[in-house]
Design a protein around this motif. Structure first.
Motif, mmCIF file in Angstrom:
data_model
loop_
_atom_site.group_PDB
_atom_site.id
_atom_site.type_symbol
_atom_site.label_atom_id
_atom_site.label_comp_id
_atom_site.label_asym_id
_atom_site.label_seq_id
_atom_site.Cartn_x
_atom_site.Cartn_y
_atom_site.Cartn_z
ATOM 1 N N ASP A 284 -10.063 -10.253 3.368
ATOM 2 C CA ASP A 284 -9.145 -9.280 2.784
ATOM 3 C C ASP A 284 -8.766 -9.634 1.342
ATOM 4 O OD1 ASP A 284 -8.845 -7.528 5.072
ATOM 5 O OD2 ASP A 284 -7.774 -9.194 6.019
ATOM 6 N N CYS A 285 -9.115 -10.841 0.911
ATOM 7 C CA CYS A 285 -8.904 -11.233 -0.484
ATOM 8 C C CYS A 285 -10.022 -10.639 -1.320
ATOM 9 C CB CYS A 285 -8.947 -12.748 -0.630
ATOM 10 S SG CYS A 285 -7.565 -13.583 0.127
ATOM 11 N N LYS A 286 -9.701 -10.327 -2.576
ATOM 12 C CA LYS A 286 -10.764 -9.843 -3.441
ATOM 13 C C LYS A 286 -10.411 -10.109 -4.896
ATOM 14 C CE LYS A 286 -9.225 -5.037 -3.266
ATOM 15 N NZ LYS A 286 -9.605 -3.690 -2.945
ATOM 16 N N LEU A 287 -11.460 -10.256 -5.687
ATOM 17 C CA LEU A 287 -11.289 -10.412 -7.122
ATOM 18 C C LEU A 287 -11.152 -9.035 -7.753
ATOM 19 C CD1 LEU A 287 -13.882 -13.228 -7.842
ATOM 20 C CD2 LEU A 287 -11.387 -13.409 -7.920
ATOM 21 N N LEU A 288 -10.156 -8.884 -8.597
ATOM 22 C CA LEU A 288 -9.907 -7.636 -9.305
ATOM 23 C C LEU A 288 -10.256 -7.840 -10.776
ATOM 24 C CD1 LEU A 288 -6.349 -6.822 -7.884
ATOM 25 C CD2 LEU A 288 -8.550 -5.984 -7.037
ATOM 26 N N ASP A 289 -10.995 -6.916 -11.350
ATOM 27 C CA ASP A 289 -11.287 -6.945 -12.779
ATOM 28 C C ASP A 289 -10.322 -6.007 -13.481
ATOM 29 O OD1 ASP A 289 -13.440 -8.778 -12.835
ATOM 30 O OD2 ASP A 289 -14.790 -7.225 -12.099
ATOM 31 N N GLY B 261 0.399 0.246 -9.693
ATOM 32 C CA GLY B 261 -0.174 1.445 -9.101
ATOM 33 C C GLY B 261 -1.537 1.828 -9.641
ATOM 34 N N LYS B 262 -2.008 1.136 -10.651
ATOM 35 C CA LYS B 262 -3.323 1.432 -11.196
ATOM 36 C C LYS B 262 -4.253 0.245 -10.930
ATOM 37 C CE LYS B 262 -5.627 3.272 -15.251
ATOM 38 N NZ LYS B 262 -5.530 3.589 -16.671
ATOM 39 N N GLU B 263 -4.121 -0.803 -11.702
ATOM 40 C CA GLU B 263 -4.938 -2.002 -11.454
ATOM 41 C C GLU B 263 -4.366 -2.850 -10.320
ATOM 42 O OE1 GLU B 263 -5.550 -0.604 -15.506
ATOM 43 O OE2 GLU B 263 -3.712 -1.457 -14.677
ATOM 44 N N VAL B 264 -3.083 -2.693 -10.053
ATOM 45 C CA VAL B 264 -2.395 -3.488 -9.026
ATOM 46 C C VAL B 264 -2.065 -2.580 -7.845
ATOM 47 C CG1 VAL B 264 -0.339 -4.869 -8.533
ATOM 48 C CG2 VAL B 264 -1.430 -5.018 -10.776
ATOM 49 N N PRO B 265 -2.507 -2.940 -6.629
ATOM 50 C CA PRO B 265 -2.298 -2.066 -5.465
ATOM 51 C C PRO B 265 -0.907 -2.165 -4.836
ATOM 52 C CG PRO B 265 -3.574 -3.975 -4.816
ATOM 53 C CD PRO B 265 -3.362 -4.083 -6.307
ATOM 54 N N PHE B 266 0.045 -2.723 -5.567
ATOM 55 C CA PHE B 266 1.433 -2.795 -5.091
ATOM 56 C C PHE B 266 2.344 -2.749 -6.320
ATOM 57 C CE2 PHE B 266 -0.201 -7.200 -5.275
ATOM 58 C CZ PHE B 266 0.666 -7.768 -6.205
ATOM 59 N N ASP B 267 3.632 -2.489 -6.084
ATOM 60 C CA ASP B 267 4.601 -2.528 -7.176
ATOM 61 C C ASP B 267 4.960 -3.983 -7.457
ATOM 62 O OD1 ASP B 267 4.772 0.186 -7.665
ATOM 63 O OD2 ASP B 267 6.436 0.470 -6.252
ATOM 64 N N ILE B 268 4.840 -4.384 -8.696
ATOM 65 C CA ILE B 268 5.170 -5.755 -9.090
ATOM 66 C C ILE B 268 6.687 -5.877 -9.170
ATOM 67 C CG2 ILE B 268 4.962 -7.515 -10.881
ATOM 68 C CD1 ILE B 268 2.340 -6.022 -11.736
ATOM 69 N N MET C 119 -3.207 -13.643 -8.407
ATOM 70 C CA MET C 119 -3.198 -14.827 -9.263
ATOM 71 C C MET C 119 -4.219 -14.645 -10.370
ATOM 72 S SD MET C 119 -2.838 -17.999 -6.648
ATOM 73 C CE MET C 119 -1.427 -18.094 -5.564
ATOM 74 N N VAL C 120 -3.804 -15.015 -11.589
ATOM 75 C CA VAL C 120 -4.646 -14.866 -12.771
ATOM 76 C C VAL C 120 -4.624 -16.170 -13.557
ATOM 77 C CG1 VAL C 120 -5.009 -13.571 -14.915
ATOM 78 C CG2 VAL C 120 -4.052 -12.413 -12.914
ATOM 79 N N ALA C 121 -5.787 -16.638 -13.973
ATOM 80 C CA ALA C 121 -5.868 -17.801 -14.864
ATOM 81 C C ALA C 121 -5.726 -17.295 -16.292
ATOM 82 C CB ALA C 121 -7.187 -18.529 -14.669
ATOM 83 N N TYR D 277 -8.965 -11.863 -17.541
ATOM 84 C CA TYR D 277 -9.054 -10.440 -17.200
ATOM 85 C C TYR D 277 -9.455 -10.238 -15.736
ATOM 86 C CZ TYR D 277 -13.963 -11.446 -18.121
ATOM 87 O OH TYR D 277 -15.206 -12.018 -18.113
ATOM 88 N N GLN D 278 -9.327 -11.292 -14.938
ATOM 89 C CA GLN D 278 -9.693 -11.204 -13.527
ATOM 90 C C GLN D 278 -8.589 -11.838 -12.690
ATOM 91 O OE1 GLN D 278 -13.189 -13.463 -12.005
ATOM 92 N NE2 GLN D 278 -14.047 -11.413 -11.772
#
Length: 139
Positions: A9-14, A31-38, A65-67, A91-92
């Motif tokens: 269920d984990c995935k890398l997002l670009d 709501g766009k790049e992030v599938p939840f409200d931050i 998580m982002v480096a 960017y990932q």
């Protein structure tokens, strides 16, 4: 609570990357790049070489998580399987749903780990004992 989530269920997002001659820009939108409200953003930095972070799971919290700088490894454990993700691109991001144990290690010098979280801090949302986490996963 999500006791049924797995490492799959984990995935890398670009995230969008805007190349410019004077530097790159990446933006992240709820709501766009992030599938939840931050609801919370925090970051880890100056982690001494050889040290690790994490060592816990969440009952209800989604994270990305982002480096932002440097690199580190995130190992995800669902009680049956483990998978490691080496993060090194600003960017990932790695989407981590609730119900998964995470360990962060192999931080490079000067690395910064930014975390986007779906909820405010709540100590009751944490599993800090691995054996308790495994009992939860068996329910």
């Amino acid at each position: 609570m999500s006791s049924t989530t797995t490492i799959f269920d984990c995935k890398l997002l670009d995230f969008p990357k805007n190349h410019q001659l004077n530097g790159n820009l990446t933006s992240i939108t709820n709501g766009k790049e992030v599938p939840f409200d931050i609801k919370r953003i925090y970051y880890l930095y100056d982690v001494p070489g050889g040290n690790s972070r994490g060592g816990h799971a969440h009952k209800d919290l989604d994270q990305i998580m982002v480096a932002l700088s440097g690199s580190f490894t995130v190992t995800i454990d669902d009680g049956n399987n483990k998978q490691s993700f080496h993060l090194f691109q600003p960017y990932q991001g790695l989407l981590i749903p609730p119900g998964l144990w995470r360990d962060l290690d192999t931080f490079s010098s000067g690395s910064i780990c930014m975390v986007l979280a779906s909820e405010l801090y709540d100590e009751a949302d944490y599993f800090r004992d691995y054996e308790e986490f495994l009992k939860y996963k068996l329910l």
